[in-house]
Design a protein around this motif. Structure first.
Motif, PDB file in Angstrom:
ATOM      1  N   SER A   1     -49.153  -4.470   0.840  1.00 45.20           N
ATOM      2  CA  SER A   1     -49.213  -4.761  -0.613  1.00 45.20           C
ATOM      3  C   SER A   1     -50.493  -5.504  -0.967  1.00 45.20           C
ATOM      4  O   SER A   1     -51.131  -5.213  -1.982  1.00 45.20           O
ATOM      5  N   GLN A   2     -50.856  -6.445  -0.119  1.00 41.51           N
ATOM      6  CA  GLN A   2     -52.092  -7.198  -0.376  1.00 41.51           C
ATOM      7  C   GLN A   2     -53.305  -6.275  -0.357  1.00 41.51           C
ATOM      8  O   GLN A   2     -54.195  -6.381  -1.194  1.00 41.51           O
ATOM      9  N   ALA A   3     -53.326  -5.371   0.613  1.00 42.00           N
ATOM     10  CA  ALA A   3     -54.465  -4.469   0.739  1.00 42.00           C
ATOM     11  C   ALA A   3     -54.604  -3.596  -0.509  1.00 42.00           C
ATOM     12  O   ALA A   3     -55.714  -3.439  -1.052  1.00 42.00           O
ATOM     13  N   ILE A   4     -53.493  -3.063  -0.973  1.00 43.66           N
ATOM     14  CA  ILE A   4     -53.545  -2.205  -2.164  1.00 43.66           C
ATOM     15  C   ILE A   4     -53.971  -3.014  -3.379  1.00 43.66           C
ATOM     16  O   ILE A   4     -54.806  -2.565  -4.182  1.00 43.66           O
ATOM     17  N   PHE A   5     -53.394  -4.210  -3.517  1.00 42.56           N
ATOM     18  CA  PHE A   5     -53.722  -5.046  -4.670  1.00 42.56           C
ATOM     19  C   PHE A   5     -55.211  -5.392  -4.687  1.00 42.56           C
ATOM     20  O   PHE A   5     -55.871  -5.280  -5.723  1.00 42.56           O
ATOM     21  N   VAL A   6     -55.741  -5.810  -3.554  1.00 41.11           N
ATOM     22  CA  VAL A   6     -57.154  -6.209  -3.507  1.00 41.11           C
ATOM     23  C   VAL A   6     -58.054  -4.980  -3.695  1.00 41.11           C
ATOM     24  O   VAL A   6     -59.091  -5.064  -4.368  1.00 41.11           O
ATOM     25  N   TYR A   7     -57.647  -3.853  -3.123  1.00 45.08           N
ATOM     26  CA  TYR A   7     -58.435  -2.625  -3.266  1.00 45.08           C
ATOM     27  C   TYR A   7     -58.586  -2.244  -4.734  1.00 45.08           C
ATOM     28  O   TYR A   7     -59.676  -1.921  -5.201  1.00 45.08           O
ATOM     29  N   LYS A   8     -57.485  -2.331  -5.453  1.00 46.73           N
ATOM     30  CA  LYS A   8     -57.539  -1.937  -6.865  1.00 46.73           C
ATOM     31  C   LYS A   8     -58.130  -3.041  -7.748  1.00 46.73           C
ATOM     32  O   LYS A   8     -58.822  -2.760  -8.728  1.00 46.73           O
ATOM     33  N   SER A   9     -57.863  -4.299  -7.408  1.00 46.28           N
ATOM     34  CA  SER A   9     -58.360  -5.402  -8.244  1.00 46.28           C
ATOM     35  C   SER A   9     -59.857  -5.598  -8.095  1.00 46.28           C
ATOM     36  O   SER A   9     -60.524  -6.017  -9.043  1.00 46.28           O
ATOM     37  N   SER A  10     -60.384  -5.304  -6.908  1.00 48.34           N
ATOM     38  CA  SER A  10     -61.816  -5.531  -6.696  1.00 48.34           C
ATOM     39  C   SER A  10     -62.644  -4.581  -7.544  1.00 48.34           C
ATOM     40  O   SER A  10     -63.828  -4.837  -7.776  1.00 48.34           O
ATOM     41  N   GLN A  11     -62.053  -3.505  -8.008  1.00 48.29           N
ATOM     42  CA  GLN A  11     -62.790  -2.582  -8.866  1.00 48.29           C
ATOM     43  C   GLN A  11     -63.133  -3.234 -10.205  1.00 48.29           C
ATOM     44  O   GLN A  11     -64.060  -2.807 -10.897  1.00 48.29           O
ATOM     45  N   ILE A  12     -62.382  -4.264 -10.569  1.00 44.50           N
ATOM     46  CA  ILE A  12     -62.709  -5.001 -11.799  1.00 44.50           C
ATOM     47  C   ILE A  12     -64.001  -5.775 -11.603  1.00 44.50           C
ATOM     48  O   ILE A  12     -64.822  -5.909 -12.517  1.00 44.50           O
ATOM     49  N   CYS A  13     -64.189  -6.260 -10.373  1.00 50.29           N
ATOM     50  CA  CYS A  13     -65.371  -7.079 -10.106  1.00 50.29           C
ATOM     51  C   CYS A  13     -66.609  -6.228  -9.839  1.00 50.29           C
ATOM     52  O   CYS A  13     -67.737  -6.678 -10.043  1.00 50.29           O
ATOM     53  N   ILE A  14     -66.379  -5.000  -9.350  1.00 52.76           N
ATOM     54  CA  ILE A  14     -67.530  -4.152  -8.997  1.00 52.76           C
ATOM     55  C   ILE A  14     -68.198  -3.681 -10.275  1.00 52.76           C
ATOM     56  O   ILE A  14     -67.564  -3.237 -11.215  1.00 52.76           O
ATOM     57  N   GLU A  15     -69.530  -3.757 -10.246  1.00 47.83           N
ATOM     58  CA  GLU A  15     -70.284  -3.397 -11.450  1.00 47.83           C
ATOM     59  C   GLU A  15     -70.197  -1.914 -11.695  1.00 47.83           C
ATOM     60  O   GLU A  15     -70.327  -1.108 -10.786  1.00 47.83           O
ATOM     61  N   LYS A  16     -70.033  -1.557 -12.945  1.00 49.58           N
ATOM     62  CA  LYS A  16     -69.990  -0.136 -13.313  1.00 49.58           C
ATOM     63  C   LYS A  16     -71.353   0.291 -13.810  1.00 49.58           C
ATOM     64  O   LYS A  16     -71.990  -0.388 -14.593  1.00 49.58           O
TER      65      LYS A  16
END
Lengths: 236, 264
Positions: B214-229
């Protein structure tokens, strides 16, 4: 036969003693050969009577004497007692405490919390003061960040005062811990004291801050704060 | 310098300050230089007080307050998201930059309340369990050591994550966002701990695997907020390292969680 001479002079039984003839407070002026008696310069007869018959003083005419503590604006022990009782029995806090809380009660409570374990041979002053200080700082920043949306701010000493008074149930637990040994009853009592402290202090914060939909968010960090002291009291 | 003694019968007269020294003291305290320095010091204290209050006011009204702008509903939904991220399908990125700071409106926005409460809860649970089982002698020291171990692991994780973002060319991510994203694991670890206590460690292995997943999925998806678009116009320069970076960060999160489970 000559009467025996009394070394104090010949005493006439009808004569009043000289020391009671004149009032000792009378002023003798030998130059003018007059005596200014006590009460001569008093204008009204009523005051003259009071001078000579103090038993006639009425009770409602006593001069109000302010105690030194009240004169120095130091909170009286009765006030501390009433605030501790309001925490312990969930009584309504007086508005004066909410607007201008004091630190003398919390200091007394924290010192008691450090002194009571000494009766069982445990010294926890450093942990109580250190964890209390850090917890107070964290709660100060947390609460001010959370209520900033409402354009409010709560001061350092107010939070310290409210948290300090909330430690009263923990002091009670620490006192009972001297006589009780480790058992499930003690653990249950510890949980009850932590919840007791949390409920009373969160009620105070709710009254001041008027938080809507956030009361449990404020209560939970308070619960963790008091659980820390409970763990130190029970298990150390 | 000995005080001057007045010729009297009382042998303790030397304690009393003679009259001429009184005059010296009056001159000293009434010295204009001393008064000027006292007024300067009081003015500096007043200036410091004003600066302090303005700093505190600006701090509490800055953007950091938005990381604590949470309510009961947000907390419940976020906890559900942390423990069952599979439920929330689709893109977790924010449509608008303003939603980044709107916890009450968007569940995928970042906050600092849950990580902080999760950390303290985990530390207290660990201490409580160790104290009840008589595994430790000094509970207070154990509490402080546990707290510092967690902080150290979190700090190392944030530093490594920041270096990874720099290596992948993303310099806009803030430290606060990284702290928030990487420390949600304490909520999961606290839940795992409580579950193990309730079930007497019967399902410990299964629960641990589920929590780490669960942690891995959460961080995988949440880090996309931090990654510059990148700009939508430059689609040919679309960042192909975005999923790789998110995957590395999620693996780093699992590693740090395993380190914490081993150390605590």
């Amino acid at each position: 036969m000559q009467p025996l001479k009394n070394p104090f002079g010949i005493m006439d039984p009808n004569e009043k003693p000289k020391q009671y003839q004149n009032n000792p407070f009378d002023i003798q002026n030998d130059e003018l050969n007059e005596t200014i008696k006590l009460g001569d310069n008093v204008a009204s007869q009523e005051e003259k009577q009071l001078l000579f018959e103090p038993s006639k003083l009425q009770s409602n005419e006593t001069v109000e004497e302010i105690s030194l503590l009240e004169d120095l604006d130091i909170t009286s022990p009765l006030l501390i007692k009433s605030r501790i009782m309001s925490v312990l029995f969930f009584q309504k806090c007086d508005s004066e405490y909410l607007e201008d809380p004091d630190l003398s009660g919390p200091i007394l409570i924290v010192v008691s919390l450090g002194l009571l374990p000494l009766l069982t041979g445990k010294v926890h002053f450093n942990y109580i003061y250190g964890i209390g200080l850090w917890g107070w700082l964290l709660l100060y920043f947390l609460m001010n960040f959370m209520i900033q949306q409402q354009e409010k701010q709560i001061e350092f000493y107010k939070i310290l005062s409210y948290l300090g008074y909330g430690l009263a149930p923990i002091v009670l637990l620490s006192f009972l811990r001297i006589f009780l040994q480790d058992s499930s009853f003690v653990y249950a009592l510890a949980i009850v004291c932590a919840i007791w402290s949390t409920a009373s202090v969160s009620k105070t914060f709710d009254t001041i801050l008027g938080l809507q939909h956030r009361r449990f968010l404020i209560a939970y960090p308070l619960f963790l704060f008091y659980c820390t002291f409970v763990i130190i009291t029970i298990f150390s | 310098m000995k005080p001057e003694q007045i010729a009297t019968v009382d042998p303790f007269d030397f304690i009393m300050i003679p009259t001429d020294q009184n005059q010296q003291l009056q001159f000293k305290f009434g010295n204009p230089l001393l008064e000027e320095s006292a007024s300067t010091i009081s003015k500096k204290i007043g200036d410091f007080e004003g600066k302090y209050y303005s700093f505190i006011t600006s701090l509490f009204s800055s953007q950091y307050r938005l990381y604590f702008d949470v309510d009961n509903q947000y907390i419940l939904r976020k906890l559900t998201l942390l423990h069952a991220p599979i439920i929330y399908k689709g893109d977790w990125t924010l449509n608008d930059e303003s939603q980044k700071f709107s916890q009450t409106k968007n569940i995928h926005s970042l906050d600092l309340y849950l990580p902080l409460m999760g950390l303290i809860t985990l530390v207290l649970l660990r201490c409580l369990n160790a104290a009840i089982s008589n595994a430790i002698q000094y509970t207070s020291i154990y509490m402080i050591n546990t707290f510092w171990k967690c902080l150290l692991v979190s700090a190392i994780e944030v530093v490594i994550t920041r270096i990874l973002f720099c290596l992948f060319g993303n310099f806009k991510v803030t430290i606060i966002d990284l702290i928030s994203t990487s420390n949600y694991k304490y909520c999961n670890l606290s839940t795992l701990y409580i579950f193990n206590l309730i079930t007497f460690h019967i399902f410990s292995a299964v629960a641990t695997i589920y929590i780490l997943f669960s942690q891995a999925i959460f961080v995988y998806k949440s880090s996309q907020i931090c990654i510059e678009k990148h700009d939508q116009n430059n689609q040919e320069h679309e960042n192909s390292f975005e999923p790789t970076l998110a995957f590395i960060i999620s693996m780093l999160q699992i590693t740090c969680s395993c380190v914490l489970l081993y150390v605590l």
